[in-house]
Design an enzyme around this catalytic site. Structure first.
Site, PDB file in Angstrom:
ATOM      1  N   GLU A   1       3.659 -45.392  -9.794  1.00 51.92           N
ATOM      2  CA  GLU A   1       2.369 -45.746  -9.181  1.00 51.92           C
ATOM      3  C   GLU A   1       1.687 -44.498  -8.616  1.00 51.92           C
ATOM      4  OE1 GLU A   1       2.256 -49.210  -6.673  1.00 51.92           O
ATOM      5  OE2 GLU A   1       0.213 -48.776  -6.004  1.00 51.92           O
TER       6      GLU A   1
ATOM      7  N   LYS B   1      11.873 -56.706  -9.191  1.00 53.82           N
ATOM      8  CA  LYS B   1      11.454 -55.304  -9.025  1.00 53.82           C
ATOM      9  C   LYS B   1      11.638 -54.920  -7.562  1.00 53.82           C
ATOM     10  CE  LYS B   1       6.892 -53.962  -8.736  1.00 53.82           C
ATOM     11  NZ  LYS B   1       6.885 -53.258  -7.435  1.00 53.82           N
TER      12      LYS B   1
ATOM     13  N   GLU C   1      11.031 -51.405  -4.719  1.00 52.52           N
ATOM     14  CA  GLU C   1      10.477 -50.061  -4.516  1.00 52.52           C
ATOM     15  C   GLU C   1      11.559 -49.113  -4.004  1.00 52.52           C
ATOM     16  OE1 GLU C   1       7.088 -50.244  -1.882  1.00 52.52           O
ATOM     17  OE2 GLU C   1       6.049 -51.704  -3.152  1.00 52.52           O
TER      18      GLU C   1
ATOM     19  N   ASP D   1       4.092 -58.102  -4.863  1.00 50.17           N
ATOM     20  CA  ASP D   1       3.889 -58.415  -3.447  1.00 50.17           C
ATOM     21  C   ASP D   1       2.488 -57.979  -3.004  1.00 50.17           C
ATOM     22  OD1 ASP D   1       4.273 -55.693  -3.346  1.00 50.17           O
ATOM     23  OD2 ASP D   1       5.723 -55.746  -1.694  1.00 50.17           O
ATOM     24  N   SER D   2       1.695 -57.443  -3.954  1.00 52.40           N
ATOM     25  CA  SER D   2       0.257 -57.291  -3.719  1.00 52.40           C
ATOM     26  C   SER D   2      -0.353 -58.653  -3.419  1.00 52.40           C
ATOM     27  CB  SER D   2      -0.425 -56.654  -4.940  1.00 52.40           C
ATOM     28  OG  SER D   2      -0.028 -57.312  -6.131  1.00 52.40           O
TER      29      SER D   2
ATOM     30  N   ASP E   1       8.644 -59.549  -7.506  1.00 49.71           N
ATOM     31  CA  ASP E   1       8.696 -58.353  -6.657  1.00 49.71           C
ATOM     32  C   ASP E   1       9.465 -58.693  -5.378  1.00 49.71           C
ATOM     33  OD1 ASP E   1       8.025 -55.735  -6.270  1.00 49.71           O
ATOM     34  OD2 ASP E   1       5.892 -56.103  -5.905  1.00 49.71           O
TER      35      ASP E   1
HETATM   36  O1  KIV Z   1       2.764 -55.517  -5.966  1.00 44.54           O
HETATM   37  C1  KIV Z   1       2.246 -55.115  -7.025  1.00 44.54           C
HETATM   38  O2  KIV Z   1       1.280 -55.675  -7.535  1.00 44.54           O
HETATM   39  C2  KIV Z   1       2.834 -53.942  -7.641  1.00 44.54           C
HETATM   40  C3  KIV Z   1       2.061 -53.300  -8.747  1.00 44.54           C
HETATM   41  C4  KIV Z   1       0.902 -52.579  -8.191  1.00 44.54           C
HETATM   42  C5  KIV Z   1       2.910 -52.421  -9.580  1.00 44.54           C
HETATM   43  O3  KIV Z   1       3.862 -53.501  -7.256  1.00 44.54           O
END
Ligand code: KIV
Length: 276
Positions: free
Chosen positions: A198, A133, A135, A64-65, A103
């Site tokens: 992280e 994934k 968090e 989600d970056s 994510d």
């Molecule tokens: O969103 C993302 O790119 C991430 C990575 C930094 C692990 O969660």
């Protein structure tokens, strides 16, 4: 004969239209624990996902970056399910064998186990992702358990958690050993097949890696993790600044600006197109 790192079941033939044989499975990734460190990279579109796969990176995270590096937000929190599905589909289309981790964006799993599961299912059915994934440590362990119980592999993510970083110490190095261990154990016990650490103190990350039976995926967490992940745009130098832990393997931002400037000059001066 497939090696331990390869999927255990392969189709006996490659379809004539070239569509994938089976993707690398979560189980195959889990079996990399304690072996040669392996690379992950983020990707958000088909061509860069294809470049990563071509480069031999077979685990790709649609992070989600996306919000920061592609969509122009300051944070990851505004990223929606629809945006993540859209970009996850593109990454899946650009690859054939890579394991694609989608994510789960902020708001897609916090409300209830049911909603988390419903959204995880969307990534698998609508985007073709191979796992998801999310968090969170102790507080999200029930969500991880609910999703894995439905047969969807989950990657956990502790340490700096960008979706909620603003509520705590921001992006600072995490070094509360007891807290990190409690979260890591909760994620592993809930059934995650791997965990992102992280910006975690390298010594603590090494100890967590030693204790857990699932692979740790470090980002700014030292060299002892089982795997490393970087954000594609940091690695390729697509922006002027990268986080201190990221290594810039190219300066594509500058190369792109130079190419665009040359093109613009060529048009203005009549060098492009050629009369012929
Ligand atoms: O969103 C993302 O790119 C991430 C990575 C930094 C692990 O969660």
């Amino acid at each position: 004969m497939p090696s331990a790192d390869q999927p255990t079941q392969m189709r006996p033939y490659e379809p004539a239209h070239g569509i994938a044989v089976r993707r690398v499975t979560a189980g195959a990734i889990k079996r990399r624990k304690g072996k040669t460190p392996f690379p992950l990279i983020t990707a958000y579109d088909a061509p860069f996902a294809a470049y990563a796969e071509e480069a031999g990176i077979d685990v790709i995270l649609v992070g989600d970056s996306l919000g920061n590096v592609v969509l122009g937000y300051d944070e990851t929190t505004p990223v929606t399910m629809e945006q993540m599905l859209h970009h996850s589909r593109a990454v899946v289309r650009g690859t054939t064998r890579a394991h694609v981790i989608a994510d789960m964006p902020f708001g897609s799993y916090q409300v209830s186990d049911e909603e988390a599961l419903r959204n995880a299912i969307r990534f698998i059915k609508e985007a073709g992702a191979t796992s998801v994934k999310l968090e969170g440590g102790v507080h999200e362990a029930a969500r991880i358990a609910a999703i894995t119980a439905a047969g969807i592999p989950v990657v956990g993510h502790i340490g700096v958690m960008p979706q909620t970083a603003g509520l705590g110490p921001g992006y600072k190095l995490r070094s509360n050993r007891a807290h990190l261990f409690t979260d890591a154990r909760a994620v592993a016990e809930a059934g995650a097949y791997a965990i992102v650490l992280e910006v975690v103190d390298a010594t603590i990350a090494a100890e967590i890696t030693q204790e857990l039976t699932i692979p740790t995926i470090g980002i700014g967490a030292g060299a002892a993790c089982d795997a490393q992940v970087l954000v594609l745009h940091d690695l390729l130098g697509l922006y002027p600044h990268s986080p201190p832990f990221a290594r810039r393997y190219a300066e594509l931002g500058r190369a792109a600006t130079d190419a665009l400037r040359t093109y613009a000059d060529d048009v203005r001066s009549g060098r492009f197109p050629q009369p012929s």
